[in-house]
Design a protein around this motif. Structure first.
Motif, PDB file in Angstrom:
ATOM      1  N   LEU A 174      16.032  36.905  12.070  1.00 39.95           N
ATOM      2  CA  LEU A 174      15.896  36.904  10.619  1.00 39.95           C
ATOM      3  C   LEU A 174      15.565  35.507  10.098  1.00 39.95           C
ATOM      4  N   LEU A 175      16.161  34.491  10.707  1.00 36.37           N
ATOM      5  CA  LEU A 175      15.908  33.118  10.275  1.00 36.37           C
ATOM      6  C   LEU A 175      14.495  32.659  10.609  1.00 36.37           C
TER       7      LEU A 175
ATOM      8  N   ASN B 210      11.882  34.327  10.147  1.00 41.94           N
ATOM      9  CA  ASN B 210      10.958  34.901   9.175  1.00 41.94           C
ATOM     10  C   ASN B 210      10.462  33.806   8.232  1.00 41.94           C
TER      11      ASN B 210
ATOM     12  N   ILE C 123      11.515  33.579   4.353  1.00 38.44           N
ATOM     13  CA  ILE C 123      12.828  33.164   3.880  1.00 38.44           C
ATOM     14  C   ILE C 123      12.766  31.707   3.429  1.00 38.44           C
ATOM     15  N   LYS C 124      13.260  31.448   2.244  1.00 39.37           N
ATOM     16  CA  LYS C 124      13.248  30.096   1.708  1.00 39.37           C
ATOM     17  C   LYS C 124      14.251  29.207   2.446  1.00 39.37           C
ATOM     18  N   LYS C 125      14.049  27.920   2.329  1.00 41.69           N
ATOM     19  CA  LYS C 125      14.892  26.954   3.023  1.00 41.69           C
ATOM     20  C   LYS C 125      16.349  27.042   2.544  1.00 41.69           C
TER      21      LYS C 125
ATOM     22  N   ALA D  91      17.933  29.656   1.288  1.00 43.69           N
ATOM     23  CA  ALA D  91      18.544  30.878   1.795  1.00 43.69           C
ATOM     24  C   ALA D  91      18.860  30.744   3.282  1.00 43.69           C
ATOM     25  N   ARG D  92      17.945  30.094   4.045  1.00 47.48           N
ATOM     26  CA  ARG D  92      18.178  29.896   5.471  1.00 47.48           C
ATOM     27  C   ARG D  92      19.420  29.024   5.707  1.00 47.48           C
TER      28      ARG D  92
ATOM     29  N   ILE E 273      22.623  31.013   5.109  1.00 45.46           N
ATOM     30  CA  ILE E 273      22.933  31.934   6.208  1.00 45.46           C
ATOM     31  C   ILE E 273      23.521  31.172   7.390  1.00 45.46           C
TER      32      ILE E 273
END
Length: 320
Positions: A78-79, A81, A84-86, A88-89, A92
């Motif tokens: 998922l990371l 992808n 995905i914004k920095k 949000a990463r 997580i």
């Protein structure tokens, strides 16, 4: 006086006391048992763990090594992808970082101890002088004050929560961490002072007034008589009142959650336990270990003062 109970009545009394004792102690035994079990042993109904596990205690006390938690492969994919914004990463990844500080017991213990000891000391000091005035002095309205002193204690904390918080906001105390701590300590004093006045007042009345008269003849003022006569003879009850005030403040959760919610570094142990329970680190052995660590200081405090909780010392103080 001879014991008039029969043998069977004594057996029934013994069994009743034993049953009540087991009923009261079982929750604490269950907490201790669960805190010492491994995860694969949680389904074991026996109170004795198959193999003792102290890792939860070591982790909460900061004695275990800090190990990074492995991120699952599904989360890694998922990371990867690119959509995905920095930010949000990073959020997580932060959820899977090491959690060795999930329950900083030393900090929570120090916060709780300082707040509880401060509130108990102020409440005890006010209670000593207030109880002495109610039990020894004669003034207009004394009987009314004596009969209404417990009225504040009858009012539930939930009813006082909103007005006390509004008062703290209006005077500017709730806007800072130190102001919130002062508001919390003031509430603990308000909560424990009525019963402290009642307990100390009744105890002061059992001390012969002739002792104070003898002290006044020797040149002692009323204030000196309090420190020379009343306080030394009242040490058992003073210790009892202090332990009562201390334990009330130690276990209080509602107002601590209101005034300290936004200041995580100043959490008390009950508030830290609640935060642990609703977090991703809410594992049963960890929760029960934190509960045991919260209980131990109260037990030690009670056992330490047990020698003073044995009754009055004024018997025989007056020569007949």
């Amino acid at each position: 006086m001879l014991n008039n109970r029969s043998f069977f009545q004594n057996i029934l009394l013994f069994l009743t006391i034993t049953a009540l004792l087991l009923f009261c102690l079982f929750p604490f035994v269950q907490i201790l048992s669960t805190s010492l079990k491994h995860q694969h042993d949680w389904g074991n109904p026996s109170l004795i763990p198959l193999r003792f596990n102290l890792e939860a205690y070591k982790e909460l006390l900061g004695l275990s090594k800090r190990n990074e938690v492995v991120i699952p492969e599904s989360v890694k994919k998922l990371l990867d992808n690119p959509l995905i914004k920095k930010e949000a990463r990073e959020r997580i990844i932060a959820k899977y970082k090491a959690t060795s500080d999930v329950f900083p017991f030393p900090r929570y213990f120090l916060n709780t101890f300082v707040i509880s000891a401060t509130a108990a000391s102020f409440a005890l000091t006010l209670a000593v002088f207030g109880a002495y005035s109610l039990s020894r002095l004669r003034f207009k309205g004394r009987t009314t004050i004596q009969r209404s002193v417990l009225f504040v204690y009858m009012v539930g904390g939930v009813l006082l929560m909103v007005p006390l918080y509004q008062m703290s906001v209006k005077v500017g105390l709730a806007g800072s961490v130190w102001g919130s701590l002062v508001s919390l300590i003031l509430y603990y004093i308000i909560q424990t002072l009525p019963v402290s006045l009642y307990m100390l007042g009744n105890y002061f009345r059992t001390i012969p007034y002739s002792l104070e008269e003898a002290a006044s003849i020797d040149g002692c003022s009323r204030l000196e008589a309090i420190f020379v006569i009343i306080l030394p003879l009242s040490m058992p009850m003073i210790a009892t009142v202090f332990v009562y005030c201390f334990i009330i403040a130690w276990n209080e959760f509602l107002f601590a959650s209101i005034f300290l919610r936004q200041y995580s570094d100043f959490y008390t142990l009950p508030l830290g336990l609640q935060s642990l329970f609703v977090s991703k680190n809410a594992i049963w052995d960890r929760i029960m270990s934190a509960s045991m660590l919260t209980l131990i200081p109260v037990i030690i405090c009670f056992m330490f003062f047990m020698s003073n909780l044995t009754g009055g010392l004024s018997e025989g103080g007056v020569k007949e």
